[in-house]
Design a protein around this motif. Structure first.
Motif, PDB file in Angstrom:
ATOM      1  N   THR A   1       4.336 -39.228  48.053  1.00 50.92           N
ATOM      2  CA  THR A   1       4.375 -38.789  49.452  1.00 50.92           C
ATOM      3  C   THR A   1       3.065 -38.089  49.798  1.00 50.92           C
ATOM      4  N   CYS A   2       2.705 -38.145  51.070  1.00 48.56           N
ATOM      5  CA  CYS A   2       1.541 -37.408  51.572  1.00 48.56           C
ATOM      6  C   CYS A   2       1.904 -36.922  52.971  1.00 48.56           C
ATOM      7  N   ARG A   3       1.906 -35.623  53.113  1.00 47.24           N
ATOM      8  CA  ARG A   3       2.297 -35.028  54.401  1.00 47.24           C
ATOM      9  C   ARG A   3       1.133 -34.198  54.923  1.00 47.24           C
ATOM     10  N   ALA A   4       0.581 -34.626  56.049  1.00 45.40           N
ATOM     11  CA  ALA A   4      -0.548 -33.896  56.621  1.00 45.40           C
ATOM     12  C   ALA A   4      -0.037 -32.858  57.612  1.00 45.40           C
ATOM     13  N   ALA A   5      -0.623 -31.677  57.565  1.00 46.86           N
ATOM     14  CA  ALA A   5      -0.289 -30.652  58.552  1.00 46.86           C
ATOM     15  C   ALA A   5      -1.101 -30.932  59.804  1.00 46.86           C
ATOM     16  N   GLY A   6      -0.442 -30.904  60.941  1.00 45.24           N
ATOM     17  CA  GLY A   6      -1.154 -31.090  62.205  1.00 45.24           C
ATOM     18  C   GLY A   6      -1.411 -32.534  62.547  1.00 45.24           C
ATOM     19  N   GLY A   7      -0.613 -33.452  62.002  1.00 45.25           N
ATOM     20  CA  GLY A   7      -0.748 -34.853  62.378  1.00 45.25           C
ATOM     21  C   GLY A   7      -1.603 -35.637  61.409  1.00 45.25           C
ATOM     22  N   GLN A   8      -1.692 -36.941  61.689  1.00 38.77           N
ATOM     23  CA  GLN A   8      -2.369 -37.852  60.767  1.00 38.77           C
ATOM     24  C   GLN A   8      -3.884 -37.912  61.009  1.00 38.77           C
ATOM     25  N   HIS A   9      -4.344 -37.395  62.159  1.00 35.62           N
ATOM     26  CA  HIS A   9      -5.762 -37.537  62.476  1.00 35.62           C
ATOM     27  C   HIS A   9      -6.606 -36.529  61.712  1.00 35.62           C
ATOM     28  N   VAL A  10      -7.771 -36.968  61.335  1.00 37.46           N
ATOM     29  CA  VAL A  10      -8.608 -36.159  60.483  1.00 37.46           C
ATOM     30  C   VAL A  10      -9.444 -35.174  61.292  1.00 37.46           C
ATOM     31  N   SER A  11      -9.506 -33.946  60.817  1.00 41.51           N
ATOM     32  CA  SER A  11     -10.474 -32.988  61.340  1.00 41.51           C
ATOM     33  C   SER A  11     -10.731 -31.995  60.221  1.00 41.51           C
ATOM     34  N   VAL A  12     -11.932 -31.497  60.176  1.00 39.06           N
ATOM     35  CA  VAL A  12     -12.285 -30.567  59.113  1.00 39.06           C
ATOM     36  C   VAL A  12     -11.358 -29.358  59.192  1.00 39.06           C
ATOM     37  N   GLY A  13     -10.832 -28.971  58.043  1.00 36.30           N
ATOM     38  CA  GLY A  13      -9.850 -27.891  57.998  1.00 36.30           C
ATOM     39  C   GLY A  13      -8.424 -28.406  57.884  1.00 36.30           C
ATOM     40  N   ALA A  14      -8.230 -29.717  58.130  1.00 40.62           N
ATOM     41  CA  ALA A  14      -6.888 -30.307  58.008  1.00 40.62           C
ATOM     42  C   ALA A  14      -6.411 -30.200  56.558  1.00 40.62           C
ATOM     43  N   THR A  15      -5.118 -30.093  56.391  1.00 39.04           N
ATOM     44  CA  THR A  15      -4.552 -29.999  55.043  1.00 39.04           C
ATOM     45  C   THR A  15      -3.488 -31.084  54.858  1.00 39.04           C
ATOM     46  N   ARG A  16      -3.248 -31.413  53.591  1.00 37.24           N
ATOM     47  CA  ARG A  16      -2.177 -32.366  53.286  1.00 37.24           C
ATOM     48  C   ARG A  16      -1.529 -31.950  51.965  1.00 37.24           C
ATOM     49  N   HIS A  17      -0.255 -32.251  51.864  1.00 35.30           N
ATOM     50  CA  HIS A  17       0.490 -31.983  50.630  1.00 35.30           C
ATOM     51  C   HIS A  17       0.790 -33.333  49.993  1.00 35.30           C
ATOM     52  N   VAL A  18       0.343 -33.488  48.763  1.00 35.12           N
ATOM     53  CA  VAL A  18       0.449 -34.772  48.080  1.00 35.12           C
ATOM     54  C   VAL A  18       1.365 -34.627  46.872  1.00 35.12           C
ATOM     55  N   THR A  19       2.320 -35.517  46.747  1.00 36.04           N
ATOM     56  CA  THR A  19       3.103 -35.574  45.507  1.00 36.04           C
ATOM     57  C   THR A  19       2.860 -36.929  44.858  1.00 36.04           C
ATOM     58  N   THR A  20       2.801 -36.917  43.537  1.00 41.08           N
ATOM     59  CA  THR A  20       2.509 -38.159  42.826  1.00 41.08           C
ATOM     60  C   THR A  20       3.766 -38.694  42.163  1.00 41.08           C
ATOM     61  N   ARG A  21       3.701 -39.955  41.786  1.00 49.34           N
ATOM     62  CA  ARG A  21       4.880 -40.604  41.200  1.00 49.34           C
ATOM     63  C   ARG A  21       5.209 -40.049  39.820  1.00 49.34           C
ATOM     64  N   ASP A  22       4.226 -39.393  39.187  1.00 48.79           N
ATOM     65  CA  ASP A  22       4.529 -38.788  37.886  1.00 48.79           C
ATOM     66  C   ASP A  22       4.931 -37.313  38.025  1.00 48.79           C
ATOM     67  N   GLY A  23       5.225 -36.884  39.253  1.00 49.91           N
ATOM     68  CA  GLY A  23       5.862 -35.581  39.439  1.00 49.91           C
ATOM     69  C   GLY A  23       4.926 -34.413  39.698  1.00 49.91           C
ATOM     70  N   LEU A  24       3.635 -34.680  39.909  1.00 52.25           N
ATOM     71  CA  LEU A  24       2.699 -33.590  40.200  1.00 52.25           C
ATOM     72  C   LEU A  24       2.563 -33.426  41.714  1.00 52.25           C
ATOM     73  N   SER A  25       2.041 -32.262  42.119  1.00 55.72           N
ATOM     74  CA  SER A  25       1.787 -32.067  43.548  1.00 55.72           C
ATOM     75  C   SER A  25       0.476 -31.308  43.749  1.00 55.72           C
ATOM     76  N   MET A  26      -0.146 -31.558  44.884  1.00 55.93           N
ATOM     77  CA  MET A  26      -1.434 -30.939  45.222  1.00 55.93           C
ATOM     78  C   MET A  26      -1.453 -30.605  46.700  1.00 55.93           C
ATOM     79  N   ASP A  27      -2.079 -29.479  47.030  1.00 57.55           N
ATOM     80  CA  ASP A  27      -2.396 -29.175  48.422  1.00 57.55           C
ATOM     81  C   ASP A  27      -3.895 -29.330  48.585  1.00 57.55           C
TER      82      ASP A  27
END
Lengths: 145, 152
Positions: free
Chosen positions: B36-62
Motif C-alpha cells: 500500500t502507498c498512502r499519500a497525505a494531501g492527495g496524489q499530486h506531488v509537491s515538495v514537503g508531501a509525505t506518503r506511508h508505504v507498506t511492503t509485501r514483506d511486512g515493513l513500513s516507511m514514512d
C-alpha cells in the motif's frame, strides 16, 4: 540559456567507457574531427583546472578547462574558454551510468552556453551533430573492437 | 555510509516516466514489492508531501518528498520513519532521456547512515530487492500502459 543534449546506451561496461572519457587530455584518441589534443603546461589531464588545447582537422582551435571530475559518480564537466565562434558561459557535462538491470551503460553529454540569439540554433546543432553524436558513436565502435 | 545506485533502460519517453514518478502516492500501482502507498494531501506531488508505504514483506516507511526538479527530472526523498535503525536515509530517482532510442534511463539512488552491522542487510534489501523490483516493476507498468489500445 540554450541547453543541448545527446545520449545513448552503449554495450561496453561503464568502467571502460569512463577510463576513456576521464582522460581529458587525450580527446583526439576517440573524438572524430580532433587532430591534436594536449594539456597546457604538460600536467595531468584528469586534474580539475587542467586546460586542454584542441586542434580540429579543419585547423580550428579550442581551449577547454576541466571544471569537475568524479570517479564515484562517473561524471566530468568542462568549459570552453576559447573557440573559433562566439560563445560564453559554456558548461558541458559527460555522465556515465551503469545500467544495472539489463546491462550496458548510459552515456549522456549535455551543454549550456550563451551566444547571440541568432547563433544559438547553429551553435547547438554544431555541438550535437559535430561533437556529441559522432563522439558517442565513435566510443561505441572503439570500445566494441 | 551505505551508497547504492541501480538503473534500468525503459521503452518509454523520459517525459512519460517522469509523469509516472510525479504520482507520488501511486507507488503501489507499479512497485511489486509495495503493498500500500498512502499519500497525505492527495496524489499530486509537491515538495514537503509525505506518503506511508507498506511492503509485501511486512515493513513500513514514512517518506517525504524533499526536492523535485522538473528541469532535471529528479525527485529526492527522505525517509522519516524507516524499517531499519538508520539516522538518515535518502533516495533520489532521476530520469534521463536516451536520444538514440527515444526511451529513457531511470536511476534510483539510496544513501543511508546507520549501524555497521545493519549495512549488509540494508544493501541486500534495497540493492538486491526493493530497488531492482521497483525498476523492473515500472518497466512492466509502462510497457503495459503503452500496449493498451486506447479504444478499450
Amino acid at each position: 540559456m540554450p541547453r543541448v543534449f545527446h545520449s545513448a546506451i552503449l554495450k561496453a561496461p561503464s568502467d571502460r567507457i569512463w577510463q576513456v572519457l576521464r582522460d581529458f587530455g587525450r580527446l583526439h584518441r576517440w573524438l572524430p574531427g580532433i587532430a591534436q589534443c594536449a594539456v597546457e603546461g604538460g600536467g595531468a589531464g584528469d586534474r580539475v583546472g587542467a586546460v586542454r588545447h584542441l586542434v580540429a582537422r579543419d585547423g580550428t582551435e579550442f581551449r577547454e578547462q576541466l571544471v569537475a571530475l568524479s570517479d564515484y559518480d562517473l561524471t566530468l564537466a568542462y568549459s570552453i574558454l576559447e573557440a573559433p565562434f562566439e560563445i560564453t558561459d559554456h558548461l558541458a557535462e559527460l555522465r556515465v551510468i551503469p545500467v544495472t538491470e539489463g546491462g550496458g551503460s548510459f552515456v549522456g553529454w549535455s551543454a549550456e552556453f550563451s551566444c547571440q540569439p541568432d547563433r544559438q540554433e547553429r551553435t547547438g546543432q554544431f555541438m550535437v551533430n559535430e561533437v556529441f553524436r559522432p563522439g558517442l558513436a565513435a566510443l561505441e565502435r572503439g570500445l566494441a573492437a | 555510509m551505505i551508497r547504492l545506485s541501480r538503473s534500468i533502460a525503459l521503452a518509454a519517453p523520459a517525459d512519460q516516466v517522469w509523469q509516472e514518478l510525479l504520482g507520488f502516492g501511486d507507488l503501489a500501482l507499479w512497485h511489486p514489492a509495495v503493498d500500500t502507498c498512502r499519500a497525505a494531501g492527495g496524489q499530486h506531488v509537491s515538495v514537503g508531501a509525505t506518503r506511508h508505504v507498506t511492503t509485501r514483506d511486512g515493513l513500513s516507511m514514512d517518506e517525504e518528498l524533499a526536492a523535485a526538479s522538473v528541469r532535471d527530472h529528479r525527485l529526492e526523498i527522505l525517509t522519516r520513519t524507516a524499517p531499519f535503525p538508520v539516522s538518515l536515509m535518502w533516495q533520489a530517482l532521476t530520469v534521463f532521456g536516451v536520444s538514440t532510442t527515444g526511451g529513457a534511463v531511470l536511476r534510483w539512488e539510496m544513501r543511508a547512515d546507520g549501524p555497521p552491522d545493519w549495512a549488509g542487510r540494508m544493501r541486500d534489501w534495497f540493492g538486491d530487492g526493493y530497488i531492482p523490483a521497483g525498476l523492473n516493476g515500472l518497466a512492466g507498468h509502462l510497457a503495459a500502459t503503452n500496449n493498451t489500445p486506447i479504444n478499450n
